[in-house]
Design a protein around this motif. Structure first.
Motif, PDB file in Angstrom:
ATOM      1  N   TYR A  34       0.746  -1.255  -0.165  1.00 30.66           N
ATOM      2  CA  TYR A  34       0.094  -0.053   0.056  1.00 30.66           C
ATOM      3  C   TYR A  34       0.713   1.332   0.131  1.00 30.66           C
ATOM      4  O   TYR A  34       0.360   2.422  -0.139  1.00 30.66           O
ATOM      5  N   GLU A  35       2.071   1.218   0.354  1.00 29.78           N
ATOM      6  CA  GLU A  35       3.074   2.264   0.080  1.00 29.78           C
ATOM      7  C   GLU A  35       3.775   2.700  -1.140  1.00 29.78           C
ATOM      8  O   GLU A  35       4.290   3.567  -1.360  1.00 29.78           O
ATOM      9  N   ARG A  39      -0.918   2.491  -6.337  1.00 30.73           N
ATOM     10  CA  ARG A  39      -2.230   2.826  -5.762  1.00 30.73           C
ATOM     11  C   ARG A  39      -1.978   3.129  -4.101  1.00 30.73           C
ATOM     12  O   ARG A  39      -1.059   2.335  -3.676  1.00 30.73           O
ATOM     13  N   THR A  40      -2.643   4.010  -3.717  1.00 30.38           N
ATOM     14  CA  THR A  40      -2.690   4.388  -2.309  1.00 30.38           C
ATOM     15  C   THR A  40      -3.481   3.344  -1.762  1.00 30.38           C
ATOM     16  O   THR A  40      -4.443   2.766  -2.226  1.00 30.38           O
TER      17      THR A  40
END
Length: 361
Positions: A34-35, A39-40
């Motif tokens: 997620y980092e 994509r956020t």
């Protein structure tokens, strides 16, 4: 080959433990999924809502939901502010805006505390305590009865709580991992029961920080049963003592203040009072002294926790007493805390002396 594999992992097409381990073996650690820039975390959660309905959790006093990511994997726990204990949409406790589950924490403020814990660890402490990624986010779904603002914390897979482990499994937790629990003492958690400490593949993860950062009126509710475990009575590593002693209070409170202001701009409910701010400074002073004089976690907690008299009445702990007596006078607060710390060392020496066989001759 490595470039292609890393790109594949970033896009989530081959995100599995084996691929990650292979890549890290040959090219070093990679960031959390997620980092990565593809994509956020928030984008993943929004895409996930389009594919899978939120699943209500079964435990706790707050309304909360498991969320999936774009690939259908369980990705986060979402806690809407309006479903916290005492908030209008909370169906687990009697809903009333006048109910406070913790003193000094109003219904809805838990979400801000969750984000404060993550940002404080990440920005001020360099991620030392590995609080799972947590953000404030507005999400819409019929399960939430409309659009809701709340905290979303990254899900820890394959985890069990500390309360589910038997004694030998707890003993096997490394000193380095156990020292992550120090964050609970730094943040003044009032809900640090062992169900809110997860263990996955030997690593500890602290979750549910909604009842951290209490003000002076909430300090009598400190609750850390893990501090009674034998591991909490052992000395910490010198590395951890050095870290605690060298905490930069100014930098730490700058992060605290900026995060709090950002939260408040999102929702006025998340405003942090001056008293809470000053109480957190007091806890940081104590943490620095713990590092200087090498207290155990149990001794550290003993300064913070309230005391029960023989008549059953609860009396304020030393930290609360010192804060209320000298509020705003940092020199006097530091000196009074230092005296409290030295008293703990005297107690330790007395206990060791009385335990020595020669004492009983």
């Amino acid at each position: 080959m490595f470039v292609a594999l890393k790109a594949s992992i970033q896009e989530g097409h081959a995100y599995n433990k084996e691929a990650r381990q292979f890549l890290e073996t040959y090219s070093g650690p990679i960031d959390s999924f997620y980092e990565l820039p593809y994509r956020t975390f928030e984008e993943e959660l929004r895409l996930g809502l389009q594919k899978a309905a939120p699943a209500p959790t079964k435990h706790g006093v707050n309304g909360s939901f498991f969320l999936s990511d774009s690939g259908g994997r369980r990705a986060a726990i979402f806690k809407p502010m309006n479903m916290e204990a005492g908030a209008p949409k909370n169906h687990r406790l009697a809903a009333s805006s006048n109910i406070q589950f913790r003193d000094s924490i109003l219904p809805g403020q838990g979400a801000g505390n969750e984000v404060l814990a993550y940002e404080l660890d990440k920005q001020a402490f360099g991620g030392r305590y590995e609080i799972p990624k947590t953000i404030l986010v507005r999400l819409r779904h019929e399960a939430f009865e409309g659009e809701e603002l709340g905290s979303a914390q990254q899900f820890v897979p394959d985890a069990r709580s500390l309360s589910e482990l038997h004694a030998l499994e707890i003993d096997a937790i490394s000193q380095k991992e156990w020292e992550k629990l120090n964050f609970r003492l730094i943040s003044g958690s009032t809900d640090a029961h062992m169900g809110n400490i997860l263990v996955s593949e030997g690593k500890l993860f602290l979750i549910d920080s909604g009842d951290d950062f209490v003000g002076p009126e909430g300090q009598h509710q400190y609750y850390d049963p893990w501090t009674t475990h034998p591991k909490a009575h052992r000395l910490l590593s010198q590395q951890e003592y050095n870290f605690l002693h060298n905490i930069d209070i100014k930098k730490t409170m700058h992060v605290f203040e900026q995060t709090a202001l950002s939260n408040e701009q999102t929702s006025p409910v998340l405003k942090v009072s001056k008293d809470k701010y000053l109480t957190q400074v007091t806890r940081l002073y104590l943490a620095k002294l713990v590092g200087k004089y090498r207290l155990t976690q149990a001794e550290w907690f003993d300064i913070m926790t309230p005391k029960r008299g023989l008549n059953g009445k609860i009396y304020p702990g030393q930290l609360e007493t010192i804060y209320n007596k000298h509020v705003g006078d940092w020199l006097k607060i530091h000196d009074a805390l230092e005296i409290a710390v030295l008293e703990q060392l005297k107690k330790r020496e007395k206990t060791a002396y009385e335990a020595h066989p020669a004492f009983h001759v």
